[in-house]
Design an enzyme around this catalytic site. Structure first.
Site, PDB file in Angstrom:
ATOM      1  N   ASP A  25      -0.452  -0.535 -56.308  1.00  0.00           N
ATOM      2  CA  ASP A  25       0.444  -1.156 -57.287  1.00  0.00           C
ATOM      3  C   ASP A  25       0.991  -0.108 -58.246  1.00  0.00           C
ATOM      4  O   ASP A  25       1.024  -0.302 -59.456  1.00  0.00           O
ATOM      5  CB  ASP A  25      -0.268  -2.263 -58.064  1.00  0.00           C
TER       6      ASP A  25
ATOM      7  N   ASP B  83       1.062  15.238 -62.607  1.00  0.00           N
ATOM      8  CA  ASP B  83      -0.131  14.511 -63.058  1.00  0.00           C
ATOM      9  C   ASP B  83      -0.491  13.381 -62.100  1.00  0.00           C
ATOM     10  O   ASP B  83      -1.663  13.199 -61.737  1.00  0.00           O
ATOM     11  CB  ASP B  83       0.095  13.947 -64.464  1.00  0.00           C
TER      12      ASP B  83
END
Length: 443
Positions: free
Chosen positions: A182, A165
């Site tokens: 991040d 995913d």
């Protein structure tokens, strides 16, 4: 007539909460006046605070007069003109608006301003409400180990699901020219209705070749080139180059290694030993955990992670090449822990039906009727299935119209008794249920 009533409610099992920004578990004090947002001319009630950061807070909100029409979402409210709140808002808004439409990236429903009673105007994002984070899954996995299970990480099914995913999300993001910058467990959340992991929090994201953020990534998930760049920036040294999409691949490699091993690696990856002997450490983690996993998939996963953790950014695999790994061609079944932790619109009820009930047609029909009547108390039931033969013999599969209903049913049914038996309620993959695929065994 079968006698199959529910009774004896036992302590409720809390469903996982979503987590965005730094997680908090505070709920709104119901004895006080409800906290409200007016969004697009409609009043939304704040149900709980999901996260708290330096420049923004995230809330679970709901709208709708009747339970049947209630809509839930998340609101990310940025603090006005403090700690870069306005900058963070404009940055995240612009990125999200530019990359909308991918099933593995959080959906932005809209933007609005919130006017407080003190006259302060805060910018807000109205976002898709997601569920448990990978950070939560890692914590829960550690808890399971502490109660007697040998040290091990999550199932190969879960690691593969998350890896695929997020690689698909990164492949799309990188094709659009963006670096997430991040990537960490807290920024990967489970979407219950879509049955997939999704990327959130694009506050540090930038266009490759136009890095406008000096300090990127989080300790423990920071690529070597980002570490060097951050150190130079702290020393006041200007650099004329920026980080590339390869930093996201590094972060994902660490996340997958943590999921597989069940070990938080922050101290390890910040050590000199990691810098000197990274390959040996990865090999050791896989050797330590290989006894509970089939060998060939383990080797494929190990090689995939190693290709993500090469020191030279240009040598690392890309998201698109990583998706070609043979690791993704191997089918896995979820463990029961996976089905408890990851909500879906389908609920699976265990420990309810005796074989004798399945082969008496009258009793079987009565049970179907009783189960549907009971399950409809918690939400709109789309379908209900009780297989008479394996796989799934005697298990009850209840498909709800959405995951909110199935989560409420799971919370209220777990620990109840049905015809004198304690109910065990897990979720079940909607995609497998729709295909008529029922797992014979769950590891």
């Amino acid at each position: 007539m079968a006698h199959c009533g529910f009774n004896e409610t036992s302590p409720k099992v809390q469903t996982p909460r979503p987590e965005i920004v730094k997680p908090t578990h505070g709920t709104i004090d119901q004895s006080k006046k409800p906290v409200l947002f007016e969004i697009f001319g409609e009043i939304w009630t704040v149900q709980s605070q999901l996260g708290q950061g330096v420049s923004a807070s995230v809330y679970r909100v709901s709208s709708g007069r009747a339970a049947a029409t209630t809509t839930a979402a998340a609101v990310k409210e940025f603090q006005a003109d403090t700690h870069g709140g306005d900058y963070g808002y404009h940055k995240e808004r612009s990125v999200l608006e530019d990359i909308q439409g991918h099933k593995n990236i959080v959906t932005l429903y809209g933007v609005f301003t919130n006017h407080s009673c003190m006259g302060v105007v805060n910018h807000c994002l109205l976002l898709e409400l997601l569920d448990v984070s990978v950070s939560d899954l890692l914590v829960r996995g550690s808890s399971a180990t502490q109660v007697g299970r040998p040290q091990q990480g999550h199932s190969m099914w879960l690691v593969q699901h998350c890896a695929k995913d997020i690689l698909m999300a990164l492949a799309f993001l990188h094709r659009e020219g963006y670096v997430h910058a991040d990537l960490k467990p807290r920024n990967i959340l489970w979407g219950a209705d879509d049955e997939g992991f999704k990327l959130i929090d694009f506050g540090l994201s930038f266009k490759e070749g136009n890095q406008d953020v000096k300090y990127i990534q989080t300790d423990g998930y920071r690529a070597p080139e980002a570490e060097l760049q951050n150190s130079l920036a702290q020393a006041g040294v200007e650099v004329d180059y920026g980080c590339t999409t390869a930093v996201d691949i590094w972060s994902l490699g660490i996340i997958l290694l943590e999921m597989f091993s069940g070990v938080k690696l922050k101290d390890t990856v910040c050590s000199q030993e990691w810098k000197d002997n990274r390959t040996a450490i990865v090999d050791h983690l896989f050797a330590s955990n290989s006894v509970v996993c089939p060998a060939i998939p383990v080797y494929h996963l190990r090689d995939l992670i190693k290709s993500m953790l090469l020191n030279e950014p240009k040598q690392r695999c890309t998201a698109e090449t990583a998706l070609l790994s043979p690791f993704f061609s191997i089918p896995f079944a979820p463990r029961i822990e996976d089905l408890v932790l990851l909500p879906t619109p389908v609920l699976r009820l265990l420990n309810l039906i005796d074989d004798s009930h399945l082969h008496n047609e009258e009793e079987y029909e009565d049970i179907l009727e009783d189960m549907k009547e009971e399950c409809q108390k918690y939400g709109s039931v789309v379908s209900l299935l009780i297989p008479k033969e394996n796989p799934g013999k005697g298990e009850v599969f209840v498909e709800y119209v959405n995951s909110s209903d199935s989560k409420e049913a799971q919370r209220l049914l777990t620990g109840r008794t049905f015809d004198g038996k304690f109910v065990v309620a897990t979720f079940y993959p909607l995609s497998a249920y729709k295909r008529g695929y029922l797992y014979q065994t769950v590891q």
